[in-house]
Write a protein that holds these residues in place. Structure first.
Motif, PDB file in Angstrom:
ATOM      1  N   ALA A  77       0.836  -1.202   0.000  1.00  0.00           N
ATOM      2  CA  ALA A  77       0.000   0.000   0.000  1.00  0.00           C
ATOM      3  C   ALA A  77       0.869   1.250   0.000  1.00  0.00           C
ATOM      4  CB  ALA A  77      -0.930  -0.003   1.208  1.00  0.00           C
ATOM      5  N   ALA A  78       1.902   1.264   0.854  1.00  0.00           N
ATOM      6  CA  ALA A  78       2.805   2.413   0.904  1.00  0.00           C
ATOM      7  C   ALA A  78       3.578   2.557  -0.399  1.00  0.00           C
ATOM      8  CB  ALA A  78       3.767   2.270   2.079  1.00  0.00           C
ATOM      9  N   GLN A  79       4.013   1.440  -0.970  1.00  0.00           N
ATOM     10  CA  GLN A  79       4.750   1.513  -2.233  1.00  0.00           C
ATOM     11  C   GLN A  79       3.884   2.094  -3.342  1.00  0.00           C
ATOM     12  OE1 GLN A  79       7.858   0.993  -2.024  1.00  0.00           O
ATOM     13  NE2 GLN A  79       8.293  -0.649  -0.561  1.00  0.00           N
ATOM     14  N   GLY A  80       2.591   1.779  -3.339  1.00  0.00           N
ATOM     15  CA  GLY A  80       1.692   2.356  -4.329  1.00  0.00           C
ATOM     16  C   GLY A  80       1.580   3.863  -4.189  1.00  0.00           C
ATOM     17  N   ARG A  81       1.532   4.336  -2.942  1.00  0.00           N
ATOM     18  CA  ARG A  81       1.460   5.784  -2.712  1.00  0.00           C
ATOM     19  C   ARG A  81       2.766   6.464  -3.134  1.00  0.00           C
ATOM     20  NH1 ARG A  81      -0.655   3.882   2.241  1.00  0.00           N
ATOM     21  NH2 ARG A  81       1.244   4.549   3.360  1.00  0.00           N
ATOM     22  N   GLY A 103       6.442  -5.533  -8.108  1.00  0.00           N
ATOM     23  CA  GLY A 103       6.303  -4.343  -8.934  1.00  0.00           C
ATOM     24  C   GLY A 103       5.017  -4.344  -9.727  1.00  0.00           C
ATOM     25  N   GLY A 104       4.540  -5.543 -10.085  1.00  0.00           N
ATOM     26  CA  GLY A 104       3.240  -5.639 -10.737  1.00  0.00           C
ATOM     27  C   GLY A 104       2.122  -5.245  -9.796  1.00  0.00           C
ATOM     28  N   THR A 105       2.225  -5.689  -8.537  1.00  0.00           N
ATOM     29  CA  THR A 105       1.239  -5.290  -7.536  1.00  0.00           C
ATOM     30  C   THR A 105       1.238  -3.780  -7.354  1.00  0.00           C
ATOM     31  OG1 THR A 105       2.036  -7.259  -6.343  1.00  0.00           O
ATOM     32  CG2 THR A 105       0.328  -5.937  -5.274  1.00  0.00           C
ATOM     33  N   VAL A 106       2.438  -3.190  -7.247  1.00  0.00           N
ATOM     34  CA  VAL A 106       2.547  -1.743  -7.068  1.00  0.00           C
ATOM     35  C   VAL A 106       1.937  -1.014  -8.256  1.00  0.00           C
ATOM     36  CG1 VAL A 106       4.177   0.180  -6.853  1.00  0.00           C
ATOM     37  CG2 VAL A 106       4.580  -1.940  -5.590  1.00  0.00           C
ATOM     38  N   ALA A 107       2.232  -1.485  -9.461  1.00  0.00           N
ATOM     39  CA  ALA A 107       1.669  -0.859 -10.659  1.00  0.00           C
ATOM     40  C   ALA A 107       0.144  -0.938 -10.656  1.00  0.00           C
ATOM     41  CB  ALA A 107       2.237  -1.525 -11.906  1.00  0.00           C
ATOM     42  N   LEU A 108      -0.398  -2.081 -10.279  1.00  0.00           N
ATOM     43  CA  LEU A 108      -1.849  -2.260 -10.250  1.00  0.00           C
ATOM     44  C   LEU A 108      -2.493  -1.401  -9.169  1.00  0.00           C
ATOM     45  CD1 LEU A 108      -1.950  -6.114 -10.841  1.00  0.00           C
ATOM     46  CD2 LEU A 108      -3.023  -4.397 -12.327  1.00  0.00           C
ATOM     47  N   ARG A 109      -1.892  -1.332  -7.992  1.00  0.00           N
ATOM     48  CA  ARG A 109      -2.457  -0.510  -6.920  1.00  0.00           C
ATOM     49  C   ARG A 109      -2.430   0.969  -7.301  1.00  0.00           C
ATOM     50  NH1 ARG A 109      -3.407  -3.022  -2.052  1.00  0.00           N
ATOM     51  NH2 ARG A 109      -3.506  -0.952  -1.083  1.00  0.00           N
ATOM     52  N   THR A 110      -1.365   1.392  -7.952  1.00  0.00           N
ATOM     53  CA  THR A 110      -1.257   2.800  -8.333  1.00  0.00           C
ATOM     54  C   THR A 110      -2.286   3.140  -9.401  1.00  0.00           C
ATOM     55  OG1 THR A 110       1.095   2.705  -7.801  1.00  0.00           O
ATOM     56  CG2 THR A 110       0.352   4.577  -9.103  1.00  0.00           C
ATOM     57  N   LEU A 111      -2.549   2.204 -10.290  1.00  0.00           N
ATOM     58  CA  LEU A 111      -3.568   2.407 -11.324  1.00  0.00           C
ATOM     59  C   LEU A 111      -4.976   2.395 -10.733  1.00  0.00           C
ATOM     60  CD1 LEU A 111      -4.373   2.421 -14.422  1.00  0.00           C
ATOM     61  CD2 LEU A 111      -4.458  -0.085 -14.215  1.00  0.00           C
ATOM     62  N   GLU A 206      -7.781  -7.333  -2.360  1.00  0.00           N
ATOM     63  CA  GLU A 206      -8.639  -6.170  -2.549  1.00  0.00           C
ATOM     64  C   GLU A 206      -8.601  -5.635  -3.979  1.00  0.00           C
ATOM     65  OE1 GLU A 206      -7.530  -2.789  -0.169  1.00  0.00           O
ATOM     66  OE2 GLU A 206      -5.392  -3.270  -0.298  1.00  0.00           O
ATOM     67  N   LEU A 207      -7.610  -6.063  -4.753  1.00  0.00           N
ATOM     68  CA  LEU A 207      -7.516  -5.620  -6.144  1.00  0.00           C
ATOM     69  C   LEU A 207      -8.278  -6.526  -7.105  1.00  0.00           C
ATOM     70  CD1 LEU A 207      -3.712  -4.750  -6.486  1.00  0.00           C
ATOM     71  CD2 LEU A 207      -5.603  -3.157  -6.125  1.00  0.00           C
ATOM     72  N   GLU A 208      -8.304  -7.825  -6.812  1.00  0.00           N
ATOM     73  CA  GLU A 208      -8.820  -8.806  -7.771  1.00  0.00           C
ATOM     74  C   GLU A 208     -10.195  -8.468  -8.340  1.00  0.00           C
ATOM     75  OE1 GLU A 208      -8.388 -13.003  -7.348  1.00  0.00           O
ATOM     76  OE2 GLU A 208      -6.699 -12.807  -5.965  1.00  0.00           O
ATOM     77  N   PRO A 209     -11.168  -7.995  -7.542  1.00  0.00           N
ATOM     78  CA  PRO A 209     -12.473  -7.695  -8.133  1.00  0.00           C
ATOM     79  C   PRO A 209     -12.439  -6.559  -9.155  1.00  0.00           C
ATOM     80  CG  PRO A 209     -12.619  -7.887  -5.738  1.00  0.00           C
ATOM     81  CD  PRO A 209     -11.161  -7.835  -6.081  1.00  0.00           C
ATOM     82  N   HIS A 210     -11.354  -5.782  -9.168  1.00  0.00           N
ATOM     83  CA  HIS A 210     -11.284  -4.622 -10.045  1.00  0.00           C
ATOM     84  C   HIS A 210     -10.520  -4.872 -11.345  1.00  0.00           C
ATOM     85  CE1 HIS A 210     -12.994  -2.230  -6.826  1.00  0.00           C
ATOM     86  NE2 HIS A 210     -12.089  -2.731  -6.011  1.00  0.00           N
ATOM     87  N   TYR A 211      -9.950  -6.061 -11.502  1.00  0.00           N
ATOM     88  CA  TYR A 211      -9.196  -6.316 -12.730  1.00  0.00           C
ATOM     89  C   TYR A 211     -10.093  -6.226 -13.960  1.00  0.00           C
ATOM     90  CZ  TYR A 211      -5.419  -7.998  -9.685  1.00  0.00           C
ATOM     91  OH  TYR A 211      -4.435  -8.096  -8.728  1.00  0.00           O
ATOM     92  N   ARG A 212     -11.341  -6.598 -13.828  1.00  0.00           N
ATOM     93  CA  ARG A 212     -12.264  -6.524 -14.964  1.00  0.00           C
ATOM     94  C   ARG A 212     -12.560  -5.089 -15.385  1.00  0.00           C
ATOM     95  NH1 ARG A 212     -15.438  -8.078 -10.537  1.00  0.00           N
ATOM     96  NH2 ARG A 212     -16.988  -6.527  -9.871  1.00  0.00           N
ATOM     97  N   ASP A 213     -12.200  -4.132 -14.525  1.00  0.00           N
ATOM     98  CA  ASP A 213     -12.459  -2.730 -14.838  1.00  0.00           C
ATOM     99  C   ASP A 213     -11.272  -2.039 -15.505  1.00  0.00           C
ATOM    100  OD1 ASP A 213     -14.958  -2.966 -13.530  1.00  0.00           O
ATOM    101  OD2 ASP A 213     -14.015  -2.570 -11.589  1.00  0.00           O
ATOM    102  N   ILE A 214     -10.169  -2.748 -15.671  1.00  0.00           N
ATOM    103  CA  ILE A 214      -8.989  -2.146 -16.291  1.00  0.00           C
ATOM    104  C   ILE A 214      -9.249  -1.906 -17.771  1.00  0.00           C
ATOM    105  CG2 ILE A 214      -6.563  -2.539 -16.909  1.00  0.00           C
ATOM    106  CD1 ILE A 214      -6.252  -4.080 -14.293  1.00  0.00           C
ATOM    107  N   THR A 215      -9.042  -0.694 -18.199  1.00  0.00           N
ATOM    108  CA  THR A 215      -9.252  -0.341 -19.610  1.00  0.00           C
ATOM    109  C   THR A 215      -7.947  -0.042 -20.341  1.00  0.00           C
ATOM    110  OG1 THR A 215      -9.604   1.982 -19.020  1.00  0.00           O
ATOM    111  CG2 THR A 215     -11.568   0.578 -19.156  1.00  0.00           C
ATOM    112  N   VAL A 216      -6.866   0.159 -19.613  1.00  0.00           N
ATOM    113  CA  VAL A 216      -5.587   0.431 -20.256  1.00  0.00           C
ATOM    114  C   VAL A 216      -5.113  -0.829 -20.992  1.00  0.00           C
ATOM    115  CG1 VAL A 216      -4.312  -0.199 -18.161  1.00  0.00           C
ATOM    116  CG2 VAL A 216      -3.220   1.223 -19.877  1.00  0.00           C
ATOM    117  N   PRO A 217      -4.583  -0.696 -22.208  1.00  0.00           N
ATOM    118  CA  PRO A 217      -4.048  -1.877 -22.909  1.00  0.00           C
ATOM    119  C   PRO A 217      -2.999  -2.574 -22.059  1.00  0.00           C
ATOM    120  CG  PRO A 217      -4.192   0.002 -24.406  1.00  0.00           C
ATOM    121  CD  PRO A 217      -4.475   0.528 -23.025  1.00  0.00           C
ATOM    122  N   THR A 218      -3.177  -3.887 -21.889  1.00  0.00           N
ATOM    123  CA  THR A 218      -2.345  -4.637 -20.935  1.00  0.00           C
ATOM    124  C   THR A 218      -1.729  -5.859 -21.596  1.00  0.00           C
ATOM    125  OG1 THR A 218      -3.736  -3.909 -19.093  1.00  0.00           O
ATOM    126  CG2 THR A 218      -2.350  -5.843 -18.713  1.00  0.00           C
TER     127      THR A 218
END
Length: 281
Positions: A77-81, A103-111, A206-218
């Motif tokens: 959480a702190a790394q995302g901030r 780093g993938g977790t940090v990228a996802l939390r920041t997004l 806490e991130l998993e339910p939101h992966y379906r909402d990602i719109t950025v090309p991945t």
């Protein structure tokens, strides 16, 4: 940046001094490392990408050349901030971001939680789905108070084995030395177990339910022989993100940047530069 991979710039974050640097010219791309590593793992990929991109590299709070401190919050959480603040500091409104492991977790939390925008997102052998944590990570999180009492020679042997473990291609001694160095000595030993104890699966639950909402090309990129995060999780992750592409790197373990740096650089550059198909009606 010095040729020996010394990060020459500093950002004063909420969790102490963050060391970072930039190389190359072109569209911006940020590389985010995982645990128990540092931006050093990106050295070959970063230099290859710098021929076409402006490449930003940094060491997570408490990792590598960044500051380590007894009261430091090095949770995901702190790394995302911290990452969100770095993007603001750099003036990057919509860079491409590549995250490996934590780093993938940090990228996802920041997004998703810090609500920063990306042009494109690459997730390489990312910690993103349950269950996670190697056997050693779980053991260390439960018995950190015991492990931190190991005599220094035993601790150093443990650390050198830990950083070498996820590489299929045998690393030269100088690479192991560089990756192990931040975790040695009293401060480094405490920092190693601090980041293990402070992190657990709740940061991705806490991130998993939101992966379906990602719109950025991945683009989800995975070492075909990853021992830490099985390739099946990579396929699952790609399936959860709308329109995500998935590719494996043959002959690569979890640390794909070490095992196949040229292939990783080519795959990332191709994704960041090639036009994407138009969305359907």
């Amino acid at each position: 940046m010095r040729e020996d991979w010394t990060l020459t710039r500093t950002f004063a974050s909420e969790q102490g001094s963050i060391r970072w640097d930039v190389l190359g010219a072109g569209p911006p791309v940020v590389l985010v490392h995982g645990t128990p590593f540092s931006s050093y793992v990106w050295r070959d990929v970063a230099r290859a990408l710098s021929h076409r991109f402006t490449v930003y590299v940094w060491d997570l709070a408490g990792y590598g050349q960044s500051e380590q401190g007894a009261d430091q919050d090095v949770s995901l959480a702190a790394q995302g901030r911290v990452f969100a603040a770095l993007l603001d500091h750099w003036g990057l409104a919509e860079p491409s971001v590549v995250g490996h492991d934590f780093g993938g977790t940090v990228a996802l939390r920041t997004l998703l939680l810090e609500q920063r925008r990306y042009a494109r997102l690459v997730l390489a052998d990312a910690v993103a789905l349950a269950p996670w944590g190697t056997g050693f990570f779980r053991l260390a999180s439960e018995h950190a108070a015991v492990l931190i009492e190991l005599p220094d020679p035993l601790h150093e042997s443990l650390v050198r084995g830990y950083v070498s473990w996820p590489m299929r291609r045998r690393p030269p001694p100088e690479v192991v030395d560089r990756l192990a160095a931040p975790w040695l000595g009293a401060a480094g030993k405490a920092a190693l177990y601090r980041q293990i104890v402070q992190n657990n699966q709740r940061f991705t639950d806490e991130l998993e339910p939101h992966y379906r909402d990602i719109t950025v090309p991945t683009f989800v990129l995975w070492g075909e022989q990853d021992q830490w995060v099985p390739v099946a999780q990579g396929r699952q992750l790609a399936g959860l993100i709308p329109g995500a592409r998935f590719r494996t790197i043959a002959g690569a373990d979890h640390l794909v940047q070490h095992d196949a740096p040229a292939a990783v650089a080519v795959e990332i550059a191709a994704f960041l530069t090639h036009a994407l198909p138009e969305a359907g009606p």
